[in-house]
Design a protein around this motif. Structure first.
Motif, PDB file in Angstrom:
ATOM      1  N   LYS A   1       0.822  -1.214   0.000  1.00 19.26           N
ATOM      2  CA  LYS A   1       0.000   0.000   0.000  1.00 19.26           C
ATOM      3  C   LYS A   1       0.852   1.259   0.000  1.00 19.26           C
ATOM      4  O   LYS A   1       0.555   2.224  -0.680  1.00 19.26           O
ATOM      5  N   TYR A   2       1.841   1.266   0.827  1.00 21.12           N
ATOM      6  CA  TYR A   2       2.624   2.484   0.996  1.00 21.12           C
ATOM      7  C   TYR A   2       4.017   2.214   0.471  1.00 21.12           C
ATOM      8  O   TYR A   2       4.541   1.116   0.626  1.00 21.12           O
ATOM      9  N   ASN A   3       4.589   3.211  -0.139  1.00 22.04           N
ATOM     10  CA  ASN A   3       5.960   2.993  -0.582  1.00 22.04           C
ATOM     11  C   ASN A   3       6.785   4.266  -0.474  1.00 22.04           C
ATOM     12  O   ASN A   3       6.272   5.350  -0.231  1.00 22.04           O
ATOM     13  N   GLY A   4       8.067   4.088  -0.631  1.00 22.90           N
ATOM     14  CA  GLY A   4       8.963   5.219  -0.561  1.00 22.90           C
ATOM     15  C   GLY A   4      10.292   4.822  -1.145  1.00 22.90           C
ATOM     16  O   GLY A   4      10.496   3.666  -1.519  1.00 22.90           O
ATOM     17  N   ASN A   5      11.177   5.810  -1.230  1.00 27.68           N
ATOM     18  CA  ASN A   5      12.491   5.576  -1.794  1.00 27.68           C
ATOM     19  C   ASN A   5      13.532   5.507  -0.710  1.00 27.68           C
ATOM     20  O   ASN A   5      13.458   6.233   0.269  1.00 27.68           O
ATOM     21  N   VAL A   6      14.507   4.641  -0.903  1.00 32.52           N
ATOM     22  CA  VAL A   6      15.593   4.580   0.060  1.00 32.52           C
ATOM     23  C   VAL A   6      16.901   4.391  -0.691  1.00 32.52           C
ATOM     24  O   VAL A   6      16.972   3.643  -1.668  1.00 32.52           O
ATOM     25  N   PHE A   7      17.908   5.132  -0.252  1.00 36.10           N
ATOM     26  CA  PHE A   7      19.218   4.991  -0.853  1.00 36.10           C
ATOM     27  C   PHE A   7      20.106   4.254   0.134  1.00 36.10           C
ATOM     28  O   PHE A   7      20.264   4.675   1.286  1.00 36.10           O
ATOM     29  N   PHE A   8      20.646   3.149  -0.250  1.00 38.88           N
ATOM     30  CA  PHE A   8      21.614   2.466   0.618  1.00 38.88           C
ATOM     31  C   PHE A   8      22.409   1.436  -0.176  1.00 38.88           C
ATOM     32  O   PHE A   8      22.183   1.243  -1.369  1.00 38.88           O
ATOM     33  N   GLY A   9      23.351   0.812   0.516  1.00 36.27           N
ATOM     34  CA  GLY A   9      24.178  -0.193  -0.127  1.00 36.27           C
ATOM     35  C   GLY A   9      24.846  -1.046   0.920  1.00 36.27           C
ATOM     36  O   GLY A   9      24.389  -1.087   2.075  1.00 36.27           O
ATOM     37  N   ALA A  10      25.894  -1.715   0.519  1.00 30.11           N
ATOM     38  CA  ALA A  10      26.596  -2.573   1.463  1.00 30.11           C
ATOM     39  C   ALA A  10      27.125  -1.724   2.613  1.00 30.11           C
ATOM     40  O   ALA A  10      27.418  -0.546   2.445  1.00 30.11           O
ATOM     41  N   LYS A  11      27.248  -2.309   3.758  1.00 29.25           N
ATOM     42  CA  LYS A  11      27.778  -1.646   4.964  1.00 29.25           C
ATOM     43  C   LYS A  11      26.942  -0.439   5.376  1.00 29.25           C
ATOM     44  O   LYS A  11      27.465   0.591   5.811  1.00 29.25           O
TER      45      LYS A  11
END
Lengths: 308, 741
Positions: free
Chosen positions: B358-368
């Motif tokens: 239902k709900y979504n968003g953006n996330v920036f991430f990676g290893a560590k």
């Protein structure tokens, strides 16, 4: 040895490199004295006063109060000093009583002292009025009251009778003498008018153009000023000059029938006249050129200023 | 020491005798209460009882936060400037400084008792602001309709926090004004400097030129961030900077006052110079240390965890990559909390998180990286905050403003197409500016994005500008086919910043566009761009870079293709070029989806509810053409299109066609009220299973117009909007009506 409350040892002060405001001022104010500090406007009186109170920082270490260097005692030495510097510093939006209350708080003095002091300067009736409604004289009296509040050992007053009417001047003068005699308060008071303070001072210092011209007791002052200059109008002045030169100093012919000369003091004038008459002089007029006031004017006058 | 302390207390008490009758503290209180009072009045006057969907909030704190801006940005600094001037003028005007200095009181006591009085006045003003805010909120709660989600609890800790922050943040401006006002006896200067300083903030703020330590701006940061630190600190770094700078200022100000002259105060004697240097070095160093931006350290694992406040239970969170829509992780949520450790290496990139579909968003991430998701869901409203090692990056993404640039305006309006010189210059200048601006972001706790993010961000900016350059070249080639467009050193410089083989950027379609444009730049054959592009891509070296390029291009071609046979032929030709099976699977899926929505394919059934509350499906309308308008009450463009749709419903009332408005609203009540008021010629339905419907119909945006024939097969799964002329032409063609004159 005399106990000095204020001593300066060759006090110098300059605002800029080239202009010395004070030069080698050495003042000695003995305990229990009323010391009049005299000088025309701009002579350096106020600067001295400000230096003595530490309002402007000293450029050296020449000032001693109560036999200790001033700088080491600031600001607690003020618990023994009451001062009034220049124009009366009062909070105009406060009542007379509140002004005194403010000082009482700063000096940790019980409040009942306030009314006593107000009575002393005759402001009891006006105590609750705001200081801005006061006349100039009342403001001056309130400022003095603020200086007196803590019963100081030393009072530093800069032109305390400025702006007062003759009655006011007399009242303040009486008050200061009373404080001095009854409580032993040492008073250092500055003025540009000798007549204002000569009646109450025990000691006098005279400053002009940043230099101290005279310091001593009132007696010493009269003695120094006692040398009296007279102008004699007599026929054949040149002949009389020769005769008089042997007995008097500075005998000069200033016109065909006028000479001036200095005699010891005024009291010698009648004998001097008798003497001339006895020698058959055709005497028209004798005029005293200088008094204490004139002498004061003379030594502080620019043209007559000489380097020591 | 004790002596000095009692001297200070004495001076402070005396200062209070002195300020009698000036109404000092009253002024502070009155200026403090203006802002909440105004806010209360305006709230009452403009109250329209409309309740917007909101997350739960504390009613009192919200009131404070709402009236904070005028107070912290204007009234409070104004008060400080005035108070400081007034309190120092009392002594400047009346010869008070001399009077005080001839009393047995330390200059330290004189100076700081006055400063302290100002601080008390500040505190009174803050207190008045808070108390009147509380009262205002309380009064308001009786007059306006308080939203159900509002919490009416007295927010004691929140209030203490705001008081403390306001007080600390006001220190620097107070110290600065105080130092100036004591040194300059004319009141006009301190007022002018104060006002100028205050106004300068307003002038510089739009250009992002206000330094972080700027004394007149530290307070306004509280209004901008009423919640304060993201990391749970009591004070933010600018508050601390305010304190360290205040100490330096007060040190200089006090010694300057004490020794009357600047030279005497600091250069007259060796020890004075030394102590000045040590104060400046120690506290200046502190300030420098505080102002230096921080970066979050790496974490030793890759973690995605968090909690979600919600009335309904949350079951799953999906992490999906943005290119291929691959699900990277399925995270179970228990008791509204979750903690997931990735066991495989994660490429640093933007991902989507989807909460229970239902709900979504953006996330920036990676290893560590360790990401903490702080989510709040209440009815249709949701709010997701991302913290952890990528706090700054994710905040920068959320706060990213649509950047306006001159060059994009030129491109949009086709201005200066004939003047390559101007275009080049403007493009270069705008690019430079945006690159510089991209380095400026800091969180309220002075964290900046890690370098990988910043670099990536700058590459994407560069991509955008180079795409604009390509757009310009295209437009120019069309308008002035015979004229050359020199590239110039400026464009070369921009190009040199961007590699053509940066796979990490391929999650962005803009980078794909750019690489594609470079691949086909020298192909002047007379074929369409998609074909040129696919030919070029198929010549690339096998590998994941090619896979991604190919995926983008095939996706685009499938989407744009209109003919089933061509499409299948296209897919069959190129699908084997992928080195990864995963992409083949994806493309096949996309193709199938496109195929299923193709003309003549059976329209998937879905369940809906009619206005009467009865369950309905497409089969109920069999035997008639069905024209569906997919919409929702919250959707602006839907509302624009709906009158045209209704107009056609009336016009073709007698034909064998049903017009259906299918709502996807979450809130069925809202739909009911809105649908009731619509024209009776349109059948009003509400979708029951929004998820399956949007998947089956590949619903990406609304409004969407779908035409189905009497047998339940698609005529067109994606009609143009009804306000366009083609809409009616297509409609008439399907109904086999002659063309209108």
């Amino acid at each position: 040895m005399t106990d000095y409350i204020i001593q300066t040892d060759a006090l110098n002060f300059q605002y800029s490199k080239y202009k010395k405001v004070l030069e080698n001022i050495s003042i000695n104010v003995p305990k229990g004295s009323i010391y009049g500090f005299l000088g025309p406007n701009g002579a350096g009186k106020s600067t001295t006063m400000r230096l003595l109170t530490g309002i402007i920082p000293e450029q050296g270490n020449a000032i001693k109060l109560f036999n200790e260097p001033l700088q080491e005692q600031l600001p607690l030495v003020f618990s023994k000093i009451g001062s009034l510097v220049e124009s009366p510093a009062l909070y105009l939006h406060l009542s007379g009583i509140d002004n005194l209350r403010y000082i009482a708080k700063l000096r940790n003095i019980p409040e009942d002292k306030i009314h006593e002091t107000l009575a002393l300067v005759d402001l009891t009736r006006d105590g609750k009025r705001k200081a801005k409604q006061y006349s100039l004289g009342m403001k001056q009296r309130l400022a003095i009251a603020m200086a007196l509040l803590s019963e100081p050992e030393l009072l530093l007053l800069d032109e305390p009778v400025n702006g007062l009417d003759p009655n006011g001047i007399i009242d303040i003068r009486k008050l200061l003498i009373k404080l001095n005699q009854e409580k032993g308060v040492t008073i250092f008071v500055s003025s540009h008018l000798l007549s204002e303070i000569e009646k109450m001072c025990t000691h006098v210092g005279i400053i002009s153009k940043g230099k101290l011209r005279f310091e001593g007791t009132m007696q010493e002052l009269s003695k120094a000023a006692g040398l009296c200059k007279i102008q004699v109008t007599v026929d054949d002045a040149r002949q009389w000059q020769e005769k008089l030169s042997t007995a008097y100093e500075n005998v000069t012919v200033i016109a065909q029938n006028q000479i001036t000369l200095e005699i010891g003091n005024k009291d010698q004038i009648p004998d001097f006249i008798k003497n001339l008459i006895a020698q058959n002089a055709s005497l028209y007029e004798i005029k005293i050129l200088d008094g204490l006031e004139e002498w004061f004017m003379t030594i502080t006058d620019e043209k007559n200023t000489y380097e020591k | 020491m004790k002596n000095k302390f009692s001297s200070f207390i004495t001076a402070l008490k005396a200062e209070h005798i002195k300020k009698r009758g000036t109404g000092f503290y009253w002024t502070s209180a009155i200026i403090g209460l203006i802002s909440p009072l105004l806010f209360c009045i305006v709230s009452i006057v403009t109250n329209n009882d409309e309740i917007k969907p909101e997350l739960p909030f504390n009613f009192y704190l919200k009131f404070i936060e709402n009236s904070l801006l005028p107070f912290a940005d204007f009234f409070f600094p104004l008060l400080i400037i005035i108070t400081v001037s007034r309190i120092t003028q009392l002594d400047h005007k009346n010869g008070g400084w001399q009077l005080m200095e001839t009393q047995p009181i330390y200059k330290f006591s004189i100076y700081f008792s006055k400063f302290c009085t100002v601080l008390i006045a500040n505190f009174i003003s803050i207190l008045a602001f808070i108390i009147v805010s509380m009262l205002g909120a309380w009064v308001l709660s009786f007059i306006i309709t308080v939203p159900k989600v509002a919490i009416m609890e007295f927010p004691l800790s929140g209030i203490i926090h705001i008081i403390a922050r306001l007080f600390v943040a006001s220190l620097l401006i107070t110290a600065l004004q105080f130092v100036i006002s004591v040194l300059i006896s004319s009141f006009i200067w301190s007022i002018i400097i104060g006002f100028f300083g205050l106004l300068l903030t307003a002038f510089l703020a739009p250009f992002d030129l206000v330094p972080l330590w700027y004394p007149y701006d530290i307070l306004s940061k509280i209004a901008a961030h009423p919640k304060g630190s993201d990391l749970g600190h009591w004070f933010t770094f600018t508050d601390y900077v305010g304190v360290t700078l205040s100490i330096i200022l007060l040190y200089i100000g006090f010694n300057w006052y004490r020794h009357k002259e600047f030279k005497a105060a600091f250069f007259g004697k060796m020890n004075r110079t030394l102590s000045l240097i040590s104060v400046v070095v120690v506290f200046g160093g502190f300030t420098y240390w505080l102002l230096r931006p921080n970066q979050m350290p790496d974490y030793d694992k890759t973690v995605f965890c968090g909690k979600i406040d919600s009335e309904e239970p949350i079951h799953t969170i999906y992490i999906v990559d943005n290119t291929v829509q691959d699900t990277i992780a399925i995270i179970p949520v228990k008791n509204n909390a979750f903690h997931y450790v990735f066991d495989k290496k994660i490429i640093t990139d933007h991902y989507s998180f989807i909460v229970d579909q239902k709900y979504n968003g953006n996330v920036f991430f990676g290893a560590k990286d360790s990401i903490y998701l702080d989510g709040k869901i209440y009815g249709p409203k949701s709010d997701f905050n991302l913290k952890g090692t990528r706090l700054a990056e994710n905040q920068m993404d959320t706060n990213a403003k649509m950047s306006w640039s001159m060059i994009s305006y030129y491109m949009q309006e086709n201005i200066n197409i004939d003047k390559p010189q101007i275009i080049t210059e403007t493009l270069y200048k705008d690019w430079k500016e945006e690159m510089t601006a991209s380095n400026k972001f800091r969180t309220i706790d002075n964290y900046i994005p890690k370098n990988d993010y910043t670099e990536r961000n700058q590459k994407l900016i560069t991509t955008r500008y180079l795409n604009m350059w390509n757009e310009f070249l295209k437009k120019r080639a069309a308008l002035y086919p015979n004229e050359k467009t020199p590239e110039g050193t400026a464009i070369k410089e921009i190009k040199s910043k961007l590699s053509l083989t940066d796979e990490s950027l391929l999650s962005s379609s803009e980078y794909f566009d750019y690489v594609k444009s470079q691949l086909i730049a020298n192909n002047h054959e007379d074929i369409d761009e998609n074909t040129k592009s696919i030919l070029a891509i198929s010549k690339m070296k096998q590998g994941s870079f090619k896979d991604k390029m190919l995926y983008w291009q095939m996706n685009k071609s499938i989407e744009e293709s209109s003919n089933s046979a061509d499409r299948n032929q296209f897919v069959a030709t190129y699908i084997n070029q992928f080195s990864s099976k995963n992409y083949q699977r994806k493309i096949n899926h996309i193709n199938r989806l496109a195929e299923s929505l193709g003309k003549g394919k059976e329209a998937p059934l879905f369940e809906a509810t009619s206005l009467e509350g009865k369950p309905v499906t497409l089969t109920d309308l069999k035997g008639k053409f069905v024209l569906i308008d997919v919409w929702a009450t919250w959707c602006g463009p839907c509302k624009q299109q709906s009158p045209y749709f209704e107009k056609f419903a009336l016009k073709y009332k007698k034909e064998n066609i049903c017009f259906v408005a299918l709502s996807t609203d979450e809130n069925i009540q809202k739909w009911y009220i809105a649908a009731k008021s619509k024209s009776k010629s349109v059948i009003q339905w509400h979708i029951n299973t929004a998820d399956t419907f949007s998947k089956a119909y590949n619903l990406v945006t609304i409004p969407r117009f779908i035409l189905i024939d009497p047998n339940g097969n698609f005529v067109n799964a994606n009609l143009p909007f009804p306000h366009e002329a083609t809409f009616e032409i297509l409609l008439r063609k399907a109904l086999q009506l002659p063309e209108e004159e």
